[in-house]
Design an enzyme around this catalytic site. Structure first.
Site, mmCIF file in Angstrom:
data_model
loop_
_atom_site.group_PDB
_atom_site.id
_atom_site.type_symbol
_atom_site.label_atom_id
_atom_site.label_comp_id
_atom_site.label_asym_id
_atom_site.label_seq_id
_atom_site.Cartn_x
_atom_site.Cartn_y
_atom_site.Cartn_z
ATOM 1 N N CYS A 7 0.860 -1.179 0.000
ATOM 2 C CA CYS A 7 0.000 0.000 0.000
ATOM 3 C C CYS A 7 0.894 1.226 0.000
ATOM 4 O O CYS A 7 2.066 1.131 -0.326
ATOM 5 C CB CYS A 7 -1.049 -0.081 1.091
ATOM 6 S SG CYS A 7 -0.739 0.514 2.701
ATOM 7 N N CYS A 79 -4.932 -0.938 -0.608
ATOM 8 C CA CYS A 79 -5.486 0.414 -0.492
ATOM 9 C C CYS A 79 -6.998 0.358 -0.647
ATOM 10 O O CYS A 79 -7.522 -0.435 -1.429
ATOM 11 C CB CYS A 79 -4.911 1.325 -1.562
ATOM 12 S SG CYS A 79 -3.120 1.467 -1.477
ATOM 13 N N CYS A 87 -3.727 3.238 -5.397
ATOM 14 C CA CYS A 87 -2.822 2.148 -5.051
ATOM 15 C C CYS A 87 -1.589 2.208 -5.935
ATOM 16 O O CYS A 87 -1.693 2.476 -7.127
ATOM 17 C CB CYS A 87 -3.500 0.799 -5.270
ATOM 18 S SG CYS A 87 -4.563 0.344 -3.922
#
Length: 159
Positions: A7, A79, A87
Site C-alpha cells: 500500500c 489500499c 494504489c
C-alpha cells in the site's frame, strides 16, 4: 511463494496482512509488506491489535518497495477504493490482485470507533488470507491464471 502486501504508507493494512499471513502460512509461503511512500513507522494500534490476536508484532517496520529482500511472486494491494486512495502499481512479472481495505489510520472518532476500524481491517484481511490457504495451493502454484482468478474471487467475495 513470496507474497507482497503493498500500500502507500506501509503502517497499518499491509503490516496487518504481512504479520497475519506469516502467522498462519503453510510451509513454502511467506509474506512481506512495503509502501510506495512509507510513513517510517508502524501505527501503534496495528501492533497492539496483532499482540492481542497472539501474532508476533516484533520486528515489523514501515519500508519502501524499493528495498524488498526478495522478488515477490504475488502482489496484493490493500489500499481502500472508496477512500480515494491511489494504489501503487508494482512493476514486474508478478501475479497482481487488489484486496481493498479502508485505512483505519484515517478514522476519526472515539478510541472505541478507531479500535473498531482496526479490528475491521484486520478481520477482512484475516478472512481473505484464510480463504487463500483453504485453496488447493500446490495445484494453484503451477497455474498462474487459476491462482490469479482465485485471488480476485477472494477479494470480491469476502468483505
Amino acid at each position: 511463494m513470496n507474497v507482497l502486501f503493498l500500500c502507500t504508507g506501509n503502517s497499518c493494512r499491509s503490516i496487518l496482512g504481512e504479520a497475519t499471513f506469516n502467522h498462519i502460512a503453510p510451509a513454502g509461503w511467506h509474506a512481506m509488506s512495503a509502501g510506495s511512500k512509507p510513513t517510517g513507522y508502524v501505527h501503534p494500534r496495528s501492533l497492539a491489535l496483532l499482540a492481542k490476536e497472539g501474532i508476533a508484532a516484533e520486528g515489523y517496520h514501515s519500508k519502501s518497495w524499493e528495498n524488498l529482500p526478495t522478488t515477490p511472486d504475488i502482489v496484493i494491494t490493500v489500499c481502500g477504493s472508496a477512500a480515494g486512495e491511489t494504489c501503487p502499481a508494482y512493476l514486474g512479472p508478478v501475479i497482481r490482485t487488489h484486496w481493498g481495505v479502508e485505512d483505519p489510520a484515517h478514522v476519526k472518532g472515539t478510541d472505541e470507533e478507531i479500535d473498531a476500524a482496526f479490528v475491521k481491517a484486520y478481520s477482512i484481511l484475516r478472512r481473505r488470507i484464510e480463504a487463500l490457504f483453504a485453496l488447493p495451493l500446490e495445484q494453484l502454484k503451477h497455474d498462474k491464471t487459476a491462482l490469479k482468478a482465485a485471488l480476485d474471487t477472494i477479494a470480491n467475495s469476502i468483505a
